[in-house]
Design an enzyme around this catalytic site. Sequence first.
Site, PDB file in Angstrom:
ATOM      1  CG  HIS A  11      -2.050  -1.016   0.853  1.00 49.58           C
ATOM      2  ND1 HIS A  11      -3.081  -0.820   0.189  1.00 49.58           N
ATOM      3  CD2 HIS A  11      -2.150  -2.323   1.269  1.00 49.58           C
ATOM      4  CE1 HIS A  11      -4.132  -1.771   0.427  1.00 49.58           C
ATOM      5  NE2 HIS A  11      -3.371  -2.762   1.135  1.00 49.58           N
ATOM      6  CB  THR A  12       4.489   1.823  -0.053  1.00 48.26           C
ATOM      7  OG1 THR A  12       4.713   0.582  -0.964  1.00 48.26           O
ATOM      8  CG2 THR A  12       4.538   1.940   1.358  1.00 48.26           C
ATOM      9  CG  ASP A  13       1.110   0.278  -5.286  1.00 50.23           C
ATOM     10  OD1 ASP A  13       0.193   0.698  -4.549  1.00 50.23           O
ATOM     11  OD2 ASP A  13       0.867  -0.400  -6.265  1.00 50.23           O
ATOM     12  N   GLY A  25      -4.389 -13.248  -4.496  1.00 51.36           N
ATOM     13  CA  GLY A  25      -3.615 -11.973  -4.362  1.00 51.36           C
ATOM     14  C   GLY A  25      -2.141 -11.993  -5.073  1.00 51.36           C
ATOM     15  N   GLY A  30      -7.653 -14.758  -7.512  1.00 46.90           N
ATOM     16  CA  GLY A  30      -8.103 -14.445  -6.212  1.00 46.90           C
ATOM     17  C   GLY A  30      -7.414 -14.617  -5.174  1.00 46.90           C
ATOM     18  CG  ASP A  77      -0.173  -5.939  -8.504  1.00 43.07           C
ATOM     19  OD1 ASP A  77       0.642  -6.041  -7.627  1.00 43.07           O
ATOM     20  OD2 ASP A  77      -1.248  -5.860  -8.215  1.00 43.07           O
ATOM     21  CB  SER A 100      -0.667  -9.555  -9.544  1.00 46.12           C
ATOM     22  OG  SER A 100      -0.614  -8.784 -10.408  1.00 46.12           O
ATOM     23  CD  GLU A 137      -7.084  -3.861 -12.438  1.00 46.67           C
ATOM     24  OE1 GLU A 137      -6.764  -4.464 -13.685  1.00 46.67           O
ATOM     25  OE2 GLU A 137      -7.747  -4.202 -11.373  1.00 46.67           O
ATOM     26  CE1 TYR A 166      -5.000  -1.893  -3.193  1.00 49.46           C
ATOM     27  CE2 TYR A 166      -6.247  -0.210  -4.394  1.00 49.46           C
ATOM     28  CZ  TYR A 166      -5.114  -0.574  -4.193  1.00 49.46           C
ATOM     29  OH  TYR A 166      -3.860  -0.416  -4.824  1.00 49.46           O
TER      30      TYR A 166
HETATM   31  C1  GLA Z   1      -2.832  -4.547  -4.793  1.00 54.45           C
HETATM   32  C2  GLA Z   1      -2.736  -3.728  -5.921  1.00 54.45           C
HETATM   33  C3  GLA Z   1      -1.444  -2.981  -5.707  1.00 54.45           C
HETATM   34  C4  GLA Z   1      -0.843  -2.621  -4.609  1.00 54.45           C
HETATM   35  C5  GLA Z   1      -1.179  -3.695  -3.541  1.00 54.45           C
HETATM   36  C6  GLA Z   1      -0.892  -3.318  -2.188  1.00 54.45           C
HETATM   37  O1  GLA Z   1      -2.045  -5.567  -5.207  1.00 54.45           O
HETATM   38  O2  GLA Z   1      -3.178  -4.267  -7.259  1.00 54.45           O
HETATM   39  O3  GLA Z   1      -1.240  -1.762  -6.749  1.00 54.45           O
HETATM   40  O4  GLA Z   1      -1.399  -1.488  -4.117  1.00 54.45           O
HETATM   41  O5  GLA Z   1      -2.537  -4.036  -3.390  1.00 54.45           O
HETATM   42  O6  GLA Z   1       0.306  -2.962  -1.840  1.00 54.45           O
END
Ligand code: GLA
Length: 412
Positions: A40-42, A152, A150, A200, A154, A188, A252
Amino acid sequence: MSAATAPTAPSLRREFEAVFGYPPDDCFRAPGRVNLIGEHTDYNNGFVLPIAIDRAVHVAIGRRPQGRSEPHEHGTAAPPRRQESIRIVSDHRDESGERLAGQFAAEELVPGALPSWLSHPAGVVDEIAKTTGTIVGGIDLYIESTVPVGAGLSSSHALEVAVLIALDEIFGLGLDDREKALLTQRAENDFVGAPTGIVDQAASIMTEAGHALFLDCRDLRTRQIPFDLEAEGLRLLVIDTRVSHSHSESGYGDRRRTCEEAARILGTASLRELDESLDLGPLNEEQKKRVRHVFSENARVRATVELLEGGGDESRSIRGIGELLLASHDSLVHDYEVSCTELDTAVAAAMSAGAIGARMTGGGFGGSAIALVDTASVDQVGEAIRATFADHGFRRPDIFAVSPGKGAGRIA
Ligand code: GLA
Protein backbone atom coordinates in the site's frame (compact mmCIF):
# COMPACT_ATOMS: atom_id res chain seq x y z
CA MET A 1 2.48 -28.45 -2.02
CA SER A 2 0.61 -27.90 -5.24
CA ALA A 3 2.67 -27.62 -8.40
CA ALA A 4 1.81 -25.83 -11.62
CA THR A 5 3.24 -26.97 -14.92
CA ALA A 6 3.81 -24.12 -17.32
CA PRO A 7 2.48 -24.69 -20.83
CA THR A 8 5.09 -24.67 -23.60
CA ALA A 9 4.84 -22.74 -26.84
CA PRO A 10 4.12 -25.94 -28.84
CA SER A 11 1.27 -26.91 -26.48
CA LEU A 12 -0.18 -23.38 -26.63
CA ARG A 13 0.06 -23.44 -30.42
CA ARG A 14 -1.72 -26.79 -30.58
CA GLU A 15 -4.53 -25.58 -28.32
CA PHE A 16 -4.90 -22.32 -30.22
CA GLU A 17 -5.21 -24.19 -33.52
CA ALA A 18 -7.72 -26.66 -32.05
CA VAL A 19 -9.87 -23.75 -30.84
CA PHE A 20 -9.59 -21.29 -33.73
CA GLY A 21 -8.75 -23.53 -36.68
CA TYR A 22 -5.52 -21.86 -37.79
CA PRO A 23 -2.03 -21.59 -36.26
CA PRO A 24 -1.18 -18.59 -34.03
CA ASP A 25 1.50 -16.05 -34.90
CA ASP A 26 3.27 -15.93 -31.55
CA CYS A 27 3.22 -16.85 -27.84
CA PHE A 28 3.95 -14.73 -24.75
CA ARG A 29 3.88 -15.00 -20.98
CA ALA A 30 3.50 -12.52 -18.12
CA PRO A 31 4.19 -13.60 -14.52
CA GLY A 32 2.20 -12.99 -11.36
CA ARG A 33 4.03 -11.42 -8.45
CA VAL A 34 4.72 -11.65 -4.77
CA ASN A 35 5.47 -8.37 -3.09
CA LEU A 36 8.28 -9.06 -0.60
CA ILE A 37 7.67 -5.80 1.19
CA GLY A 38 6.24 -2.34 0.46
CA GLU A 39 2.48 -2.79 0.78
CA HIS A 40 0.00 0.00 0.00
CA THR A 41 2.91 2.29 -0.73
CA ASP A 42 2.67 2.28 -4.54
CA TYR A 43 -0.32 4.63 -4.87
CA ASN A 44 1.34 6.87 -2.30
CA ASN A 45 4.32 7.37 -4.65
CA GLY A 46 6.45 5.19 -2.36
CA PHE A 47 8.76 2.19 -2.59
CA VAL A 48 7.99 -1.46 -3.33
CA LEU A 49 10.05 -4.62 -3.61
CA PRO A 50 8.23 -7.37 -5.53
CA ILE A 51 9.50 -10.50 -7.26
CA ALA A 52 7.98 -11.94 -10.43
CA ILE A 53 6.99 -15.50 -9.59
CA ASP A 54 7.37 -18.65 -11.63
CA ARG A 55 3.63 -18.73 -12.35
CA ALA A 56 2.31 -16.82 -15.30
CA VAL A 57 -0.45 -16.06 -17.75
CA HIS A 58 0.45 -17.55 -21.16
CA VAL A 59 -1.07 -16.32 -24.35
CA ALA A 60 -1.06 -17.47 -27.97
CA ILE A 61 -2.11 -14.76 -30.42
CA GLY A 62 -3.12 -14.96 -34.06
CA ARG A 63 -4.26 -12.48 -36.67
CA ARG A 64 -7.37 -13.98 -38.17
CA PRO A 65 -6.69 -14.91 -41.78
CA GLN A 66 -8.93 -12.98 -44.21
CA GLY A 67 -11.68 -14.88 -46.02
CA ARG A 68 -11.39 -18.16 -44.17
CA SER A 69 -14.38 -20.31 -43.42
CA GLU A 70 -15.62 -20.73 -39.84
CA PRO A 71 -13.02 -22.49 -37.70
CA HIS A 72 -13.66 -26.07 -36.65
CA GLU A 73 -14.21 -25.76 -32.91
CA HIS A 74 -13.67 -29.24 -31.49
CA GLY A 75 -16.43 -28.86 -28.94
CA THR A 76 -14.91 -25.77 -27.33
CA ALA A 77 -16.82 -22.68 -26.38
CA ALA A 78 -15.23 -20.48 -29.06
CA PRO A 79 -17.75 -17.79 -29.92
CA PRO A 80 -18.81 -17.09 -33.51
CA ARG A 81 -16.35 -15.27 -35.69
CA ARG A 82 -16.53 -11.60 -36.62
CA GLN A 83 -13.85 -10.04 -38.75
CA GLU A 84 -12.88 -7.07 -36.58
CA SER A 85 -13.62 -8.50 -33.18
CA ILE A 86 -11.16 -9.81 -30.64
CA ARG A 87 -11.99 -13.32 -29.55
CA ILE A 88 -10.56 -14.77 -26.36
CA VAL A 89 -10.73 -18.33 -25.10
CA SER A 90 -9.24 -19.31 -21.74
CA ASP A 91 -8.39 -22.70 -20.29
CA HIS A 92 -10.34 -21.70 -17.14
CA ARG A 93 -13.78 -23.26 -16.96
CA ASP A 94 -17.11 -21.84 -15.82
CA GLU A 95 -19.50 -23.68 -13.45
CA SER A 96 -20.88 -25.78 -16.29
CA GLY A 97 -17.39 -26.96 -17.26
CA GLU A 98 -17.20 -24.85 -20.44
CA ARG A 99 -14.03 -22.95 -21.22
CA LEU A 100 -14.38 -19.22 -20.59
CA ALA A 101 -14.82 -17.54 -23.94
CA GLY A 102 -15.87 -14.13 -25.11
CA GLN A 103 -15.44 -11.50 -27.76
CA PHE A 104 -15.64 -7.76 -28.15
CA ALA A 105 -14.77 -5.07 -30.65
CA ALA A 106 -12.51 -2.14 -29.75
CA GLU A 107 -14.99 0.49 -30.94
CA GLU A 108 -17.85 -0.84 -28.82
CA LEU A 109 -16.24 -1.07 -25.42
CA VAL A 110 -18.20 0.22 -22.42
CA PRO A 111 -16.82 -0.10 -18.87
CA GLY A 112 -18.91 -2.46 -16.76
CA ALA A 113 -20.63 -4.16 -19.71
CA LEU A 114 -18.42 -7.26 -19.96
CA PRO A 115 -17.94 -10.20 -17.60
CA SER A 116 -15.28 -9.42 -15.02
CA TRP A 117 -12.49 -11.66 -16.45
CA LEU A 118 -12.97 -10.19 -19.93
CA SER A 119 -12.87 -6.60 -18.69
CA HIS A 120 -9.09 -6.88 -18.11
CA PRO A 121 -8.08 -7.61 -21.72
CA ALA A 122 -10.84 -5.28 -22.94
CA GLY A 123 -9.44 -2.48 -20.77
CA VAL A 124 -6.05 -2.96 -22.40
CA VAL A 125 -7.56 -2.77 -25.89
CA ASP A 126 -9.50 0.35 -24.93
CA GLU A 127 -6.41 2.00 -23.46
CA ILE A 128 -4.30 1.11 -26.54
CA ALA A 129 -6.84 2.98 -28.67
CA LYS A 130 -6.77 6.00 -26.34
CA THR A 131 -3.00 6.06 -25.94
CA THR A 132 -1.72 5.13 -29.40
CA GLY A 133 -4.74 5.64 -31.66
CA THR A 134 -4.42 2.04 -32.85
CA ILE A 135 -7.73 0.20 -33.09
CA VAL A 136 -6.90 -3.40 -32.37
CA GLY A 137 -9.08 -6.02 -34.08
CA GLY A 138 -9.27 -9.14 -36.22
CA ILE A 139 -7.30 -11.24 -33.75
CA ASP A 140 -7.78 -14.27 -31.55
CA LEU A 141 -6.18 -15.03 -28.19
CA TYR A 142 -5.90 -18.32 -26.38
CA ILE A 143 -4.98 -18.05 -22.68
CA GLU A 144 -3.61 -20.50 -20.13
CA SER A 145 -2.76 -19.35 -16.63
CA THR A 146 -0.88 -20.95 -13.76
CA VAL A 147 -1.49 -17.95 -11.45
CA PRO A 148 -4.27 -18.83 -9.01
CA VAL A 149 -7.22 -16.45 -9.34
CA GLY A 150 -8.22 -14.40 -6.30
CA ALA A 151 -5.10 -15.41 -4.34
CA GLY A 152 -3.61 -11.92 -4.33
CA LEU A 153 -0.82 -12.93 -6.72
CA SER A 154 -1.90 -10.51 -9.40
CA SER A 155 -3.53 -12.92 -11.83
CA SER A 156 -5.61 -10.19 -13.47
CA HIS A 157 -2.71 -7.78 -13.88
CA ALA A 158 -0.62 -10.60 -15.36
CA LEU A 159 -3.47 -11.18 -17.83
CA GLU A 160 -3.43 -7.50 -18.79
CA VAL A 161 0.32 -7.51 -19.25
CA ALA A 162 0.28 -10.74 -21.31
CA VAL A 163 -2.39 -9.33 -23.61
CA LEU A 164 -0.60 -6.00 -23.92
CA ILE A 165 2.80 -7.45 -24.83
CA ALA A 166 1.17 -9.73 -27.39
CA LEU A 167 -0.71 -6.83 -28.98
CA ASP A 168 2.34 -4.56 -28.79
CA GLU A 169 4.30 -7.09 -30.82
CA ILE A 170 1.63 -7.99 -33.36
CA PHE A 171 0.57 -4.39 -34.01
CA GLY A 172 4.09 -2.92 -33.74
CA LEU A 173 3.04 -0.42 -31.05
CA GLY A 174 6.64 0.07 -29.90
CA LEU A 175 5.77 0.71 -26.23
CA ASP A 176 8.65 0.65 -23.75
CA ASP A 177 8.42 -1.06 -20.35
CA ARG A 178 7.43 2.05 -18.51
CA GLU A 179 4.66 2.87 -21.00
CA LYS A 180 3.42 -0.72 -20.78
CA ALA A 181 3.21 -0.56 -16.99
CA LEU A 182 1.36 2.77 -17.05
CA LEU A 183 -1.00 1.67 -19.82
CA THR A 184 -2.06 -1.50 -18.00
CA GLN A 185 -2.52 0.51 -14.81
CA ARG A 186 -4.84 2.92 -16.63
CA ALA A 187 -6.75 -0.06 -18.07
CA GLU A 188 -7.26 -1.31 -14.52
CA ASN A 189 -8.18 2.08 -13.06
CA ASP A 190 -10.32 3.54 -15.82
CA PHE A 191 -11.91 0.53 -17.54
CA VAL A 192 -12.00 -2.23 -14.92
CA GLY A 193 -12.70 0.34 -12.22
CA ALA A 194 -10.18 -0.83 -9.58
CA PRO A 195 -8.12 2.07 -8.19
CA THR A 196 -4.89 0.04 -7.88
CA GLY A 197 -1.30 1.27 -7.99
CA ILE A 198 1.50 0.13 -10.28
CA VAL A 199 3.49 -2.49 -8.35
CA ASP A 200 1.85 -5.52 -9.96
CA GLN A 201 2.22 -4.44 -13.56
CA ALA A 202 5.78 -3.19 -13.01
CA ALA A 203 6.77 -6.45 -11.30
CA SER A 204 5.42 -8.49 -14.19
CA ILE A 205 7.08 -6.34 -16.85
CA MET A 206 10.35 -5.10 -15.38
CA THR A 207 11.75 -7.83 -13.11
CA GLU A 208 14.83 -9.87 -14.02
CA ALA A 209 15.08 -13.55 -13.10
CA GLY A 210 16.75 -14.18 -9.74
CA HIS A 211 16.07 -10.62 -8.61
CA ALA A 212 13.60 -8.54 -6.69
CA LEU A 213 12.57 -5.23 -8.23
CA PHE A 214 13.25 -2.15 -6.14
CA LEU A 215 10.81 0.33 -7.64
CA ASP A 216 10.32 3.96 -6.80
CA CYS A 217 6.68 4.49 -7.69
CA ARG A 218 7.10 8.27 -7.94
CA ASP A 219 9.23 8.17 -11.08
CA LEU A 220 9.29 4.42 -11.88
CA ARG A 221 13.05 4.22 -11.44
CA THR A 222 14.13 0.65 -10.79
CA ARG A 223 17.05 -1.31 -9.38
CA GLN A 224 17.34 -5.09 -9.73
CA ILE A 225 18.21 -6.54 -6.31
CA PRO A 226 19.80 -10.03 -6.29
CA PHE A 227 17.50 -12.46 -4.49
CA ASP A 228 19.10 -15.90 -4.51
CA LEU A 229 17.08 -18.00 -2.08
CA GLU A 230 18.85 -21.24 -2.95
CA ALA A 231 22.31 -19.85 -2.23
CA GLU A 232 21.16 -19.22 1.36
CA GLY A 233 19.34 -22.55 1.72
CA LEU A 234 15.96 -20.78 1.84
CA ARG A 235 12.55 -21.09 0.25
CA LEU A 236 9.74 -18.59 -0.05
CA LEU A 237 6.34 -20.12 0.61
CA VAL A 238 3.05 -18.67 -0.55
CA ILE A 239 0.11 -19.51 1.68
CA ASP A 240 -3.05 -18.92 -0.30
CA THR A 241 -5.72 -18.64 2.41
CA ARG A 242 -8.40 -19.14 -0.29
CA VAL A 243 -10.26 -16.21 1.16
CA SER A 244 -10.97 -14.38 -2.06
CA HIS A 245 -10.35 -10.67 -2.32
CA SER A 246 -11.30 -8.04 -4.88
CA HIS A 247 -9.81 -4.60 -5.30
CA SER A 248 -12.95 -3.21 -6.90
CA GLU A 249 -14.58 -3.57 -3.50
CA SER A 250 -14.64 -0.74 -1.03
CA GLY A 251 -11.79 -1.49 1.44
CA TYR A 252 -8.95 -0.87 -0.99
CA GLY A 253 -10.44 2.31 -2.45
CA ASP A 254 -11.22 3.61 1.06
CA ARG A 255 -7.59 3.22 2.08
CA ARG A 256 -6.42 5.02 -1.01
CA ARG A 257 -8.84 7.91 -0.53
CA THR A 258 -7.89 8.28 3.14
CA CYS A 259 -4.21 8.56 2.18
CA GLU A 260 -4.93 11.14 -0.50
CA GLU A 261 -7.06 13.13 1.88
CA ALA A 262 -4.33 13.01 4.56
CA ALA A 263 -1.73 14.21 2.05
CA ARG A 264 -4.05 17.07 1.08
CA ILE A 265 -4.56 18.11 4.72
CA LEU A 266 -0.82 17.97 5.33
CA GLY A 267 -0.22 20.05 2.21
CA THR A 268 2.05 17.51 0.55
CA ALA A 269 1.85 16.03 -2.94
CA SER A 270 1.79 12.48 -1.56
CA LEU A 271 2.55 10.61 1.67
CA ARG A 272 5.92 9.71 0.17
CA GLU A 273 7.15 13.23 0.79
CA LEU A 274 6.65 13.02 4.56
CA ASP A 275 9.61 12.96 6.95
CA GLU A 276 9.97 12.19 10.67
CA SER A 277 9.59 15.83 11.68
CA LEU A 278 6.12 16.19 10.25
CA ASP A 279 3.32 17.19 12.58
CA LEU A 280 0.39 14.82 12.14
CA GLY A 281 -1.72 16.99 14.46
CA PRO A 282 -4.32 18.08 11.88
CA LEU A 283 -5.21 14.47 11.04
CA ASN A 284 -7.90 12.34 12.64
CA GLU A 285 -6.96 9.06 14.35
CA GLU A 286 -7.71 6.90 11.33
CA GLN A 287 -5.68 9.11 9.01
CA LYS A 288 -2.76 9.10 11.48
CA LYS A 289 -2.67 5.31 11.50
CA ARG A 290 -2.72 5.07 7.71
CA VAL A 291 0.04 7.66 7.41
CA ARG A 292 2.11 5.87 10.05
CA HIS A 293 1.92 2.67 8.04
CA VAL A 294 2.92 4.27 4.75
CA PHE A 295 5.78 6.14 6.37
CA SER A 296 7.16 3.14 8.27
CA GLU A 297 6.63 0.76 5.35
CA ASN A 298 8.66 2.95 3.00
CA ALA A 299 11.48 2.88 5.57
CA ARG A 300 11.20 -0.92 5.81
CA VAL A 301 11.53 -1.31 2.05
CA ARG A 302 14.73 0.72 2.06
CA ALA A 303 16.06 -1.23 5.06
CA THR A 304 15.27 -4.53 3.29
CA VAL A 305 17.10 -3.43 0.15
CA GLU A 306 20.08 -2.41 2.25
CA LEU A 307 20.23 -5.86 3.84
CA LEU A 308 19.81 -7.67 0.54
CA GLU A 309 22.52 -5.59 -1.08
CA GLY A 310 24.79 -5.89 1.93
CA GLY A 311 25.62 -9.56 1.21
CA GLY A 312 28.08 -11.55 3.29
CA ASP A 313 27.31 -12.27 6.91
CA GLU A 314 24.04 -13.69 8.12
CA SER A 315 22.46 -10.51 9.36
CA ARG A 316 23.01 -8.76 6.02
CA SER A 317 21.34 -11.18 3.65
CA ILE A 318 17.93 -12.61 2.81
CA ARG A 319 18.05 -14.37 6.15
CA GLY A 320 18.32 -10.99 7.81
CA ILE A 321 15.00 -9.60 6.54
CA GLY A 322 12.71 -11.72 8.72
CA GLU A 323 12.12 -9.02 11.34
CA LEU A 324 11.22 -6.48 8.68
CA LEU A 325 8.66 -8.83 7.13
CA LEU A 326 7.04 -9.32 10.52
CA ALA A 327 7.05 -5.61 11.29
CA SER A 328 5.38 -4.98 7.93
CA HIS A 329 2.66 -7.48 8.75
CA ASP A 330 2.13 -5.95 12.16
CA SER A 331 1.74 -2.51 10.63
CA LEU A 332 -0.74 -3.82 8.04
CA VAL A 333 -2.76 -5.40 10.86
CA HIS A 334 -2.83 -2.49 13.30
CA ASP A 335 -2.19 0.70 11.35
CA TYR A 336 -3.49 -0.06 7.87
CA GLU A 337 -6.11 -2.61 8.97
CA VAL A 338 -6.18 -4.65 5.78
CA SER A 339 -5.36 -8.11 7.16
CA CYS A 340 -7.85 -10.79 8.17
CA THR A 341 -7.97 -13.67 10.66
CA GLU A 342 -6.84 -16.26 8.11
CA LEU A 343 -3.80 -14.18 7.09
CA ASP A 344 -2.85 -13.53 10.71
CA THR A 345 -3.25 -17.23 11.51
CA ALA A 346 -1.02 -18.19 8.57
CA VAL A 347 1.69 -15.77 9.71
CA ALA A 348 1.53 -16.86 13.36
CA ALA A 349 1.52 -20.58 12.51
CA ALA A 350 4.45 -20.16 10.11
CA MET A 351 6.47 -18.32 12.76
CA SER A 352 5.68 -20.88 15.49
CA ALA A 353 6.84 -23.64 13.15
CA GLY A 354 10.21 -21.97 12.61
CA ALA A 355 9.79 -19.55 9.69
CA ILE A 356 12.37 -16.74 9.53
CA GLY A 357 9.75 -14.14 8.66
CA ALA A 358 6.20 -13.97 7.33
CA ARG A 359 3.65 -11.39 6.28
CA MET A 360 0.52 -10.91 4.23
CA THR A 361 1.28 -9.89 0.64
CA GLY A 362 -0.77 -7.89 -1.84
CA GLY A 363 -3.81 -5.75 -1.10
CA GLY A 364 -5.10 -7.85 1.81
CA PHE A 365 -8.68 -8.61 2.96
CA GLY A 366 -7.87 -12.23 2.02
CA GLY A 367 -5.48 -13.57 -0.57
CA SER A 368 -2.04 -14.83 0.37
CA ALA A 369 0.66 -14.60 3.00
CA ILE A 370 4.33 -15.37 2.41
CA ALA A 371 6.77 -17.14 4.70
CA LEU A 372 10.54 -17.20 4.42
CA VAL A 373 11.75 -20.61 5.59
CA ASP A 374 14.83 -22.81 5.69
CA THR A 375 14.67 -25.43 2.94
CA ALA A 376 14.78 -28.14 5.62
CA SER A 377 11.66 -26.78 7.38
CA VAL A 378 9.41 -26.39 4.33
CA ASP A 379 7.29 -29.46 5.11
CA GLN A 380 7.15 -28.75 8.83
CA VAL A 381 5.95 -25.18 8.28
CA GLY A 382 3.41 -26.23 5.64
CA GLU A 383 2.00 -28.93 7.87
CA ALA A 384 1.78 -26.64 10.89
CA ILE A 385 -0.19 -24.07 8.89
CA ARG A 386 -2.55 -26.69 7.47
CA ALA A 387 -3.12 -28.18 10.94
CA THR A 388 -3.82 -24.76 12.47
CA PHE A 389 -6.25 -23.90 9.68
CA ALA A 390 -8.05 -27.22 10.24
CA ASP A 391 -8.25 -26.51 14.00
CA HIS A 392 -9.88 -23.14 13.28
CA GLY A 393 -12.29 -24.67 10.78
CA PHE A 394 -10.83 -22.56 7.91
CA ARG A 395 -10.67 -23.80 4.34
CA ARG A 396 -7.56 -25.85 3.58
CA PRO A 397 -4.91 -23.36 2.41
CA ASP A 398 -2.95 -23.91 -0.77
CA ILE A 399 0.75 -23.76 0.08
CA PHE A 400 3.53 -23.69 -2.49
CA ALA A 401 7.07 -22.42 -2.94
CA VAL A 402 7.83 -19.68 -5.44
CA SER A 403 11.11 -18.55 -6.89
CA PRO A 404 12.03 -15.21 -8.45
CA GLY A 405 11.28 -15.75 -12.13
CA LYS A 406 11.83 -13.53 -15.13
CA GLY A 407 9.60 -10.74 -16.31
CA ALA A 408 7.13 -10.86 -19.19
CA GLY A 409 8.19 -11.75 -22.72
CA ARG A 410 7.93 -14.04 -25.73
CA ILE A 411 8.01 -17.82 -25.28
CA ALA A 412 9.84 -19.73 -27.96
C1 GLA B 1 -2.88 -4.60 -4.88
C2 GLA B 1 -2.75 -3.49 -5.91
C3 GLA B 1 -1.37 -2.89 -5.89
C4 GLA B 1 -0.93 -2.50 -4.48
C5 GLA B 1 -1.19 -3.64 -3.51
C6 GLA B 1 -0.94 -3.25 -2.08
O1 GLA B 1 -2.10 -5.70 -5.23
O2 GLA B 1 -3.02 -4.00 -7.20
O3 GLA B 1 -1.29 -1.79 -6.77
O4 GLA B 1 -1.54 -1.33 -4.08
O5 GLA B 1 -2.52 -4.11 -3.59
O6 GLA B 1 0.40 -3.01 -1.88
